[in-house]
Design a protein around this motif. Structure first.
Motif, PDB file in Angstrom:
ATOM      1  N   ARG A   1      49.690  46.702  40.958  1.00 57.29           N
ATOM      2  CA  ARG A   1      49.632  47.288  39.813  1.00 57.29           C
ATOM      3  C   ARG A   1      49.160  46.404  38.581  1.00 57.29           C
ATOM      4  O   ARG A   1      49.487  46.424  37.312  1.00 57.29           O
ATOM      5  CB  ARG A   1      51.014  47.962  39.604  1.00 57.29           C
ATOM      6  CG  ARG A   1      51.592  48.949  40.206  1.00 57.29           C
ATOM      7  CD  ARG A   1      52.828  49.365  39.915  1.00 57.29           C
ATOM      8  NE  ARG A   1      53.481  50.059  41.251  1.00 57.29           N
ATOM      9  CZ  ARG A   1      54.618  50.911  40.951  1.00 57.29           C
ATOM     10  NH1 ARG A   1      55.084  51.289  39.800  1.00 57.29           N
ATOM     11  NH2 ARG A   1      55.070  51.595  41.929  1.00 57.29           N
TER      12      ARG A   1
ATOM     13  N   TYR B   1      47.505  42.546  52.715  1.00 60.85           N
ATOM     14  CA  TYR B   1      46.675  43.424  51.768  1.00 60.85           C
ATOM     15  C   TYR B   1      45.678  43.874  52.164  1.00 60.85           C
ATOM     16  O   TYR B   1      44.798  43.301  52.856  1.00 60.85           O
ATOM     17  CB  TYR B   1      46.794  42.418  50.341  1.00 60.85           C
ATOM     18  CG  TYR B   1      47.877  42.299  49.712  1.00 60.85           C
ATOM     19  CD1 TYR B   1      48.382  43.457  48.748  1.00 60.85           C
ATOM     20  CD2 TYR B   1      48.699  41.398  49.830  1.00 60.85           C
ATOM     21  CE1 TYR B   1      49.447  43.338  48.141  1.00 60.85           C
ATOM     22  CE2 TYR B   1      49.909  41.223  49.186  1.00 60.85           C
ATOM     23  CZ  TYR B   1      50.297  42.203  48.284  1.00 60.85           C
ATOM     24  OH  TYR B   1      51.633  42.216  47.416  1.00 60.85           O
TER      25      TYR B   1
ATOM     26  N   GLY C   1      54.851  54.985  48.221  1.00 65.37           N
ATOM     27  CA  GLY C   1      55.054  53.891  49.021  1.00 65.37           C
ATOM     28  C   GLY C   1      55.935  54.346  50.109  1.00 65.37           C
ATOM     29  O   GLY C   1      56.836  55.346  50.020  1.00 65.37           O
TER      30      GLY C   1
ATOM     31  N   SER D   1      53.665  49.249  51.723  1.00 68.34           N
ATOM     32  CA  SER D   1      54.878  48.519  51.258  1.00 68.34           C
ATOM     33  C   SER D   1      54.842  48.307  49.836  1.00 68.34           C
ATOM     34  O   SER D   1      55.829  48.009  48.902  1.00 68.34           O
ATOM     35  CB  SER D   1      55.356  47.342  52.209  1.00 68.34           C
ATOM     36  OG  SER D   1      54.211  46.624  52.496  1.00 68.34           O
ATOM     37  N   ASN D   2      53.459  48.312  49.218  1.00 66.49           N
ATOM     38  CA  ASN D   2      53.377  47.933  48.007  1.00 66.49           C
ATOM     39  C   ASN D   2      52.186  48.565  47.449  1.00 66.49           C
ATOM     40  O   ASN D   2      51.044  48.377  48.187  1.00 66.49           O
ATOM     41  CB  ASN D   2      53.798  46.698  47.714  1.00 66.49           C
ATOM     42  CG  ASN D   2      53.497  46.087  46.047  1.00 66.49           C
ATOM     43  OD1 ASN D   2      53.602  46.774  45.262  1.00 66.49           O
ATOM     44  ND2 ASN D   2      52.885  44.539  45.874  1.00 66.49           N
TER      45      ASN D   2
ATOM     46  N   ASP E   1      55.479  54.854  42.728  1.00 60.48           N
ATOM     47  CA  ASP E   1      56.648  54.197  43.710  1.00 60.48           C
ATOM     48  C   ASP E   1      56.806  55.385  45.066  1.00 60.48           C
ATOM     49  O   ASP E   1      56.842  54.946  46.203  1.00 60.48           O
ATOM     50  CB  ASP E   1      57.981  54.316  42.958  1.00 60.48           C
ATOM     51  CG  ASP E   1      57.985  53.395  41.882  1.00 60.48           C
ATOM     52  OD1 ASP E   1      57.241  52.202  42.190  1.00 60.48           O
ATOM     53  OD2 ASP E   1      58.817  53.432  41.128  1.00 60.48           O
TER      54      ASP E   1
ATOM     55  N   GLN F   1      49.469  46.853  49.909  1.00 60.08           N
ATOM     56  CA  GLN F   1      50.164  45.855  50.991  1.00 60.08           C
ATOM     57  C   GLN F   1      50.567  46.954  52.140  1.00 60.08           C
ATOM     58  O   GLN F   1      51.461  47.973  51.957  1.00 60.08           O
ATOM     59  CB  GLN F   1      51.284  44.895  50.462  1.00 60.08           C
ATOM     60  CG  GLN F   1      52.099  44.188  51.363  1.00 60.08           C
ATOM     61  CD  GLN F   1      53.175  43.562  50.983  1.00 60.08           C
ATOM     62  OE1 GLN F   1      54.100  44.012  50.509  1.00 60.08           O
ATOM     63  NE2 GLN F   1      53.244  42.108  51.153  1.00 60.08           N
TER      64      GLN F   1
END
Length: 191
Positions: free
Chosen positions: A45, A101, A140, A41-42, A137, A92
């Motif tokens: 960065r 995480y 994810g 989900s993440n 991106d 995540q």
């Protein structure tokens, strides 16, 4: 409790993220292995998701220097013009019970990045920052089976539980649906 579905690839008992928290996995004086079906989900960065590693084939330690002056590995004594970038990051993961995480290193992160190496991603960032962000991106919001290792460690006098992805496999939703259907059939009373 645990979770349903399957994915293969080892990694211990299949669990949900909430079960890992409820059972205090990794905080019992030993390393625990478990697995989960979850979505990335993440990708954090706060810094680049790689480090500059030794250019020799047998060493994975950090190399210092730059492309103009050359690189050096203090661990093995290697010197060269090109280092190798290796992934080291935090992502995540989420399932239907929550999120957490986890740390992810080179082999697993390469798979999450669609087999794009850290060297290739670094070169992309150098030439096109927007494409670099887009590539992160795109990694994810895909579902994976993940084997995870958890253990407690000390940091600044505080104990914390660290979770690390040790194996990742893209989820085969059709195969997972058939596995669930078969589990339901086995669990159902015969008519």
């Amino acid at each position: 409790g645990g979770g349903g579905g399957g994915g293969g690839g080892g990694g211990g008992e299949l669990k949900t993220i909430s079960a890992v928290r409820d059972e205090n996995i990794g905080n019992n004086g030993r390393t625990d292995s478990w697995s989960v079906n979850a979505t990335i989900s993440n990708i954090l960065r706060t810094r680049d998701p790689w480090y500059t590693a030794c250019g020799s084939t047998n060493c994975k330690k950090k190399a210092t220097g730059d492309d103009a002056q050359g690189w050096t590995c203090e661990a093995c004594g290697w010197r060269g013009n090109e280092c190798k970038r290796r992934y080291v990051g935090r992502v995540q993961i989420s399932d239907y019970t929550g999120n957490m995480y986890v740390d992810v290193f080179d082999d697993a992160m390469t798979k999450l990045m669609g087999e794009l190496s850290a060297d290739e991603l670094s070169r992309l960032k150098d030439v096109d920052e927007r494409a670099f962000g887009h590539t992160l991106d795109q990694a994810g919001f895909k579902r994976y089976f993940m084997a995870i290792r958890s253990n407690a460690d000390e940091w600044n006098g505080e104990t914390r539980i660290r979770h690390q992805i040790t194996h990742v496999q893209k989820q085969d939703m059709l195969a997972e649906a058939y596995q669930m259907l078969e589990a339901i059939r086995r669990a159902s009373p015969q008519a």
